[in-house]
Design a protein around this motif. Structure first.
Motif, short mmCIF file in Angstrom:
data_model
loop_
_atom_site.label_atom_id
_atom_site.label_comp_id
_atom_site.label_asym_id
_atom_site.label_seq_id
_atom_site.Cartn_x
_atom_site.Cartn_y
_atom_site.Cartn_z
N LEU A 175 0.84 -1.20 0.00
CA LEU A 175 0.00 0.00 0.00
C LEU A 175 0.87 1.25 0.00
CD1 LEU A 175 -2.90 1.12 0.12
CD2 LEU A 175 -2.69 1.11 2.62
N GLU A 176 1.95 1.25 0.76
CA GLU A 176 2.88 2.38 0.78
C GLU A 176 3.52 2.58 -0.59
OE1 GLU A 176 5.57 1.42 3.89
OE2 GLU A 176 4.27 2.19 5.49
N LEU A 177 3.87 1.47 -1.23
CA LEU A 177 4.47 1.55 -2.57
C LEU A 177 3.47 2.12 -3.57
CD1 LEU A 177 6.60 0.93 -4.73
CD2 LEU A 177 5.78 -1.45 -4.75
N LEU A 178 2.24 1.64 -3.53
CA LEU A 178 1.22 2.14 -4.45
C LEU A 178 0.95 3.62 -4.20
CD1 LEU A 178 -0.88 1.70 -6.64
CD2 LEU A 178 -2.47 0.86 -4.89
N HIS A 179 0.89 4.01 -2.94
CA HIS A 179 0.68 5.42 -2.60
C HIS A 179 1.80 6.27 -3.16
CE1 HIS A 179 1.25 8.84 0.38
NE2 HIS A 179 0.15 9.13 -0.26
N LEU A 180 3.03 5.83 -3.00
CA LEU A 180 4.18 6.59 -3.50
C LEU A 180 4.11 6.76 -5.01
CD1 LEU A 180 6.94 7.89 -2.77
CD2 LEU A 180 7.97 5.64 -3.18
N LEU A 181 3.74 5.70 -5.72
CA LEU A 181 3.62 5.78 -7.18
C LEU A 181 2.47 6.69 -7.60
CD1 LEU A 181 4.23 2.01 -8.00
CD2 LEU A 181 5.78 3.89 -8.52
N SER B 273 16.37 -6.18 -3.65
CA SER B 273 15.66 -7.45 -3.72
C SER B 273 14.25 -7.32 -3.16
CB SER B 273 16.43 -8.52 -2.95
OG SER B 273 15.71 -9.73 -2.90
N ALA B 274 14.12 -6.60 -2.04
CA ALA B 274 12.80 -6.42 -1.43
C ALA B 274 11.88 -5.61 -2.33
CB ALA B 274 12.95 -5.74 -0.07
N LEU B 275 12.42 -4.58 -2.97
CA LEU B 275 11.61 -3.74 -3.84
C LEU B 275 11.06 -4.56 -5.00
CD1 LEU B 275 10.44 -1.09 -4.81
CD2 LEU B 275 12.66 -0.55 -5.87
N LYS B 276 11.90 -5.36 -5.63
CA LYS B 276 11.43 -6.19 -6.75
C LYS B 276 10.32 -7.13 -6.29
CE LYS B 276 15.64 -6.14 -9.55
NZ LYS B 276 16.72 -6.98 -10.14
N THR B 277 10.47 -7.68 -5.08
CA THR B 277 9.46 -8.59 -4.55
C THR B 277 8.13 -7.87 -4.34
OG1 THR B 277 11.10 -9.97 -3.45
CG2 THR B 277 8.85 -10.11 -2.62
N HIS B 278 8.18 -6.67 -3.77
CA HIS B 278 6.96 -5.92 -3.50
C HIS B 278 6.29 -5.44 -4.79
CE1 HIS B 278 6.99 -6.01 0.84
NE2 HIS B 278 8.24 -5.60 0.87
N ARG C 99 1.70 -6.06 -8.38
CA ARG C 99 1.12 -6.40 -9.68
C ARG C 99 0.15 -7.57 -9.55
NH1 ARG C 99 6.94 -6.21 -12.69
NH2 ARG C 99 6.90 -4.04 -13.42
N ALA C 100 0.54 -8.57 -8.74
CA ALA C 100 -0.30 -9.75 -8.57
C ALA C 100 -1.62 -9.39 -7.89
CB ALA C 100 0.45 -10.80 -7.75
N HIS C 101 -1.58 -8.52 -6.88
CA HIS C 101 -2.80 -8.10 -6.19
C HIS C 101 -3.72 -7.34 -7.15
CE1 HIS C 101 -2.29 -9.25 -1.99
NE2 HIS C 101 -1.03 -8.85 -2.04
N ILE C 102 -3.13 -6.47 -7.97
CA ILE C 102 -3.92 -5.69 -8.91
C ILE C 102 -4.47 -6.58 -10.03
CG2 ILE C 102 -3.83 -3.83 -10.63
CD1 ILE C 102 -1.79 -2.43 -8.81
N GLY C 103 -3.68 -7.58 -10.39
CA GLY C 103 -4.12 -8.49 -11.45
C GLY C 103 -3.81 -7.98 -12.83
#
Length: 263
Positions: free
Chosen positions: A181-187, A215-220, A225-229
């Motif tokens: 959620l923090e990543l999506l908010h930042l984008l 590595s963590a960023l790529k994972t998140h 992407r998977a959550h959004i589909g």
């Protein structure tokens, strides 16, 4: 009506809709009409890049508006289950949501009670997508201010509500862990620009060893992407970083220079 006039009207409607793209997707709720009765109106709004929801029942529309975050309501002055004034008062108890009251030309007085209850303005029925979008031009800044005040960010079919820490994609709620959620908010805050991986990592984790945070960023990103589909929702600009993807409401979706979805 000639095909030439019809084509010209459709073009003006699309142009009016494009003016809203800088705000992200415009969401309109139409209350008091069956979808079949306003099919052309809904099609015109949809062609302009507007998301439209229609509700025959005023009570059902109230529930929808309470659970979601529309930008504008087009309200039939003559509802069949409750009065338009009751509907408007219920909304005004909690929201400054713009309410356009729809009336037939021969029945203009029907709008009075809803306007006194807090309705924003009047629009003619049968509805015209061009007329509604044009009448909203004066409300563009107030809609943006309302979104900001209520903590809602929007880009294409993505919404993030900062008050409830929730996110939606095409109206579907996303069950995101806090870091996604923090990543999506930042984008979303930086929609339209590419964020360097280092910039994102520092915002999410602060100064940390690059190998760990990369590595963590790529994972998140992959999990988001998977959550959004939709893999194209978060795009990788190789050698630079990440940005939100383009969606069908944006003309850039066919741009050959658009960033890739891989990585």
């Amino acid at each position: 009506m000639s095909a030439e006039v019809d084509c010209g009207r459709s073009q003006r409607t699309r142009e009016a809709g494009r003016r809203w793209l800088e705000l992200g997707r415009l969401v309109v709720v139409v209350v008091g009409d069956r979808e079949g009765d306003i099919a052309l109106f809904m099609a015109g709004l949809t062609a302009a890049g507007v998301e439209v929801h229609a509700f025959r029942d005023g009570s059902e529309a109230l529930l929808h508006c309470g659970r979601n975050f529309p930008d504008v309501v087009v309200l039939n002055a003559r509802l069949h289950d409750i009065t338009s004034a009751q509907w408007t008062r219920a909304v005004r108890q909690k929201s400054t949501l713009p309410i356009l009251v729809g009336v037939e030309r021969a029945d203009a007085d029907a709008a009075g009670p809803a306007l006194l209850a807090g309705g924003t303005s009047v629009v003619g029925r049968p509805y015209s997508a061009e007329e509604v979008l044009t009448s909203l031009s004066a409300l563009q800044s107030s809609i943006a201010a309302r979104r900001a005040a209520e903590g809602v960010l929007r880009h294409g079919p993505l919404d993030v509500d900062l008050q409830t820490f929730s996110a939606r994609f095409r109206g579907r709620e996303l069950e995101l862990p806090l870091k996604e959620l923090e990543l999506l908010h930042l984008l979303l805050v930086n929609a339209g620009r590419v964020l360097a991986a280092e910039e994102i990592m520092e915002a999410l984790w602060g100064p940390q060893p690059r190998s760990t945070s990369t590595s963590a960023l790529k994972t998140h990103v992959q999990r988001l992407r998977a959550h959004i589909g939709d893999r194209a929702a978060v795009r990788t600009v190789r050698g630079h970083g990440y940005t939100l993807g383009y969606f069908e409401t944006e003309s850039q979706s066919g741009d050959p220079a658009a960033p890739t979805a891989g990585g």
